[in-house]
Design a protein around this motif. Structure first.
Motif, mmCIF file in Angstrom:
data_model
loop_
_atom_site.group_PDB
_atom_site.id
_atom_site.type_symbol
_atom_site.label_atom_id
_atom_site.label_comp_id
_atom_site.label_asym_id
_atom_site.label_seq_id
_atom_site.Cartn_x
_atom_site.Cartn_y
_atom_site.Cartn_z
ATOM 1 N N HIS A 140 58.726 41.870 61.524
ATOM 2 C CA HIS A 140 58.703 42.651 62.801
ATOM 3 C C HIS A 140 57.183 42.764 63.260
ATOM 4 O O HIS A 140 56.390 42.391 62.419
ATOM 5 N N PRO A 141 57.060 43.305 64.456
ATOM 6 C CA PRO A 141 55.585 43.256 64.764
ATOM 7 C C PRO A 141 54.577 44.102 64.111
ATOM 8 O O PRO A 141 53.298 43.562 64.191
ATOM 9 N N GLU A 142 54.829 45.030 63.145
ATOM 10 C CA GLU A 142 53.837 45.862 62.742
ATOM 11 C C GLU A 142 53.592 45.568 61.013
ATOM 12 O O GLU A 142 53.232 46.079 60.588
ATOM 13 N N SER A 143 54.456 44.338 60.587
ATOM 14 C CA SER A 143 54.541 44.028 59.189
ATOM 15 C C SER A 143 53.110 43.676 58.841
ATOM 16 O O SER A 143 52.618 42.830 59.498
ATOM 17 N N LEU A 144 52.746 43.784 57.753
ATOM 18 C CA LEU A 144 51.558 43.470 56.899
ATOM 19 C C LEU A 144 51.672 42.432 56.025
ATOM 20 O O LEU A 144 50.485 42.048 55.552
ATOM 21 N N VAL A 145 52.826 42.060 55.729
ATOM 22 C CA VAL A 145 53.081 41.023 54.861
ATOM 23 C C VAL A 145 54.095 40.103 55.353
ATOM 24 O O VAL A 145 54.614 40.344 56.274
ATOM 25 N N PRO A 146 54.208 38.824 54.576
ATOM 26 C CA PRO A 146 55.277 37.889 54.981
ATOM 27 C C PRO A 146 56.658 38.448 54.877
ATOM 28 O O PRO A 146 56.938 39.141 53.734
ATOM 29 N N ALA A 147 57.495 38.067 55.597
ATOM 30 C CA ALA A 147 58.983 38.498 55.533
ATOM 31 C C ALA A 147 59.274 37.909 54.042
ATOM 32 O O ALA A 147 59.073 36.874 53.587
ATOM 33 N N CYS A 148 60.359 38.731 53.301
ATOM 34 C CA CYS A 148 60.906 38.268 52.161
ATOM 35 C C CYS A 148 62.173 37.220 52.402
ATOM 36 O O CYS A 148 63.097 37.516 53.077
ATOM 37 N N ILE A 149 61.934 35.978 51.761
ATOM 38 C CA ILE A 149 62.804 34.748 52.072
ATOM 39 C C ILE A 149 64.165 35.194 50.830
ATOM 40 O O ILE A 149 63.959 35.681 49.695
ATOM 41 N N HIS A 150 65.332 35.116 51.805
ATOM 42 C CA HIS A 150 66.406 35.423 50.619
ATOM 43 C C HIS A 150 67.584 34.774 51.050
ATOM 44 O O HIS A 150 67.553 34.229 52.342
ATOM 45 N N ARG A 151 68.914 34.846 50.359
ATOM 46 C CA ARG A 151 69.957 34.195 50.524
ATOM 47 C C ARG A 151 71.065 34.872 50.096
ATOM 48 O O ARG A 151 71.062 35.483 49.030
ATOM 49 N N ALA A 152 72.412 34.784 50.577
ATOM 50 C CA ALA A 152 73.596 35.093 49.941
ATOM 51 C C ALA A 152 73.996 34.203 49.013
ATOM 52 O O ALA A 152 73.546 33.085 49.328
ATOM 53 N N PRO A 153 74.526 34.579 48.022
ATOM 54 C CA PRO A 153 75.121 33.771 46.733
ATOM 55 C C PRO A 153 76.322 33.135 47.251
ATOM 56 O O PRO A 153 77.144 33.458 48.154
ATOM 57 N N ASP A 154 76.750 32.004 46.318
ATOM 58 C CA ASP A 154 77.993 31.459 46.425
ATOM 59 C C ASP A 154 78.774 32.493 45.880
ATOM 60 O O ASP A 154 78.638 32.667 44.575
ATOM 61 N N GLU A 155 79.724 32.962 46.326
ATOM 62 C CA GLU A 155 80.673 34.005 45.729
ATOM 63 C C GLU A 155 81.440 33.478 44.423
ATOM 64 O O GLU A 155 82.009 34.503 43.502
ATOM 65 N N LYS A 156 81.545 32.276 44.346
ATOM 66 C CA LYS A 156 82.419 31.569 43.066
ATOM 67 C C LYS A 156 83.742 32.207 42.877
ATOM 68 O O LYS A 156 84.086 32.350 41.649
ATOM 69 N N GLY A 157 84.361 32.730 43.885
ATOM 70 C CA GLY A 157 85.765 33.155 44.001
ATOM 71 C C GLY A 157 85.870 34.566 43.624
ATOM 72 O O GLY A 157 87.014 35.277 43.605
ATOM 73 N N LEU A 158 84.679 35.258 43.253
ATOM 74 C CA LEU A 158 84.835 36.812 43.130
ATOM 75 C C LEU A 158 84.285 37.675 44.501
ATOM 76 O O LEU A 158 83.530 37.174 45.266
ATOM 77 N N HIS A 159 85.059 38.639 44.576
ATOM 78 C CA HIS A 159 84.706 39.256 45.728
ATOM 79 C C HIS A 159 83.507 40.069 45.494
ATOM 80 O O HIS A 159 83.658 40.684 44.240
ATOM 81 N N ARG A 160 82.630 40.440 46.440
ATOM 82 C CA ARG A 160 81.403 41.041 45.984
ATOM 83 C C ARG A 160 81.695 42.387 46.539
ATOM 84 O O ARG A 160 81.999 42.828 47.590
ATOM 85 N N LEU A 161 81.040 43.471 45.866
ATOM 86 C CA LEU A 161 80.907 44.866 46.233
ATOM 87 C C LEU A 161 79.316 45.122 46.746
ATOM 88 O O LEU A 161 78.519 45.114 45.796
ATOM 89 N N LEU A 162 79.024 45.194 47.856
ATOM 90 C CA LEU A 162 77.610 45.409 48.392
ATOM 91 C C LEU A 162 77.462 46.569 49.244
ATOM 92 O O LEU A 162 78.024 46.634 50.118
ATOM 93 N N MET A 163 76.098 46.911 48.887
ATOM 94 C CA MET A 163 75.695 47.838 49.923
ATOM 95 C C MET A 163 74.604 47.379 50.598
ATOM 96 O O MET A 163 73.597 46.556 49.889
ATOM 97 N N ILE A 164 74.355 47.538 51.721
ATOM 98 C CA ILE A 164 73.429 47.004 52.789
ATOM 99 C C ILE A 164 72.928 47.944 54.049
ATOM 100 O O ILE A 164 74.045 48.612 54.419
ATOM 101 N N CYS A 165 71.728 47.985 54.135
ATOM 102 C CA CYS A 165 71.465 48.763 55.353
ATOM 103 C C CYS A 165 70.124 48.198 55.896
ATOM 104 O O CYS A 165 69.222 47.452 55.244
#
Length: 231
Positions: A206-231
């Protein structure tokens, strides 16, 4: 728990919520982890939720109405408390049961879905906060171990062939289609699992960030449903 042998210098670990929300991103630090070992059976909650699609959002009222064992009730209390403290902090958390995310096959040589290593972008200062309670956890990648895909010559050449406009607008084209947000892990890269129960704050572009954004990815679910909190 997070495997300490695979941690990076870009992560700061804390042990309580106040430090979690107040620790600044600075220098190389672009990920904050509140390490937790949670009690309770979160799989019960996943099994009790009536799925409405690949991603099902469940609100506090529905969580409260689920018939659960004693271990399931412990898990429910944690979910509700996490929602409570994050809402009180001014965040807008949601709880999802994730079967899978949509795959992007618009350009087979360059998928832009969440299974690809990417960073989040926002026009205003904000962080990505997430916690996986059950299922496969997300992964992050040290920025030193990822390369922006649009800077890889062979990929950039293919994108130029795809682009039909004026040269001056090529960078805008990359941004408008989110190509500039995606990264390729280097051959010797070591992605870091976010683990189960840990709450994470990830830096966003974002315009005011002082650090590089964090690189991330969603996982391969491997047939399991995930219970996830996100905001």
């Amino acid at each position: 728990m997070v495997d300490p042998s695979h941690t990076g210098k870009h992560i700061q670990y804390v042990t309580n919520f106040q430090d979690f929300v107040s620790a600044p991103f600075k220098g190389d630090i672009n990920a904050i982890c509140w390490t937790r070992t949670l009690r309770g059976d979160f799989s019960e909650i996943v099994k009790q939720v009536a799925l409405t699609g690949n991603i099902t959002e469940i609100g506090p009222e529905e969580i409260c109405d689920l018939p659960l064992s004693e271990q399931g009730q412990l898990a429910r209390e944690i979910l509700l408390n996490d929602l409570k403290i994050l809402n009180a902090h001014g965040a807008s958390p949601i709880i999802n049961v994730v079967k899978c995310y949509d795959r992007d096959d618009t350009y087979p040589f360059f998928p832009t879905d969440v299974y690809s290593f990417h960073v989040d972008r926002s026009p205003i200062p904000v962080d990505t906060i997430l916690c996986t309670y059950y299922g496969a956890p997300s992964e992050i990648l040290p920025n030193t171990q990822g390369q922006k895909k649009i800077l890889i010559p062979e990929i950039r050449d293919r994108l130029r062939k795809l682009y039909q406009g004026a040269d001056d607008d090529f960078e805008s084209f990359l941004s408008e289609h989110f190509f500039d947000l995606h990264y390729q892990a280097m051959p010797d890269a070591h992605p870091i699992s976010l683990g189960l129960g840990n709450m994470w704050r990830l830096a966003v572009d974002h315009p005011e960030s002082l650090v590089p954004a964090c690189i991330h990815r969603a996982p391969d679910e491997k047939g399991l449903h995930r219970l996830l909190m996100i905001c």
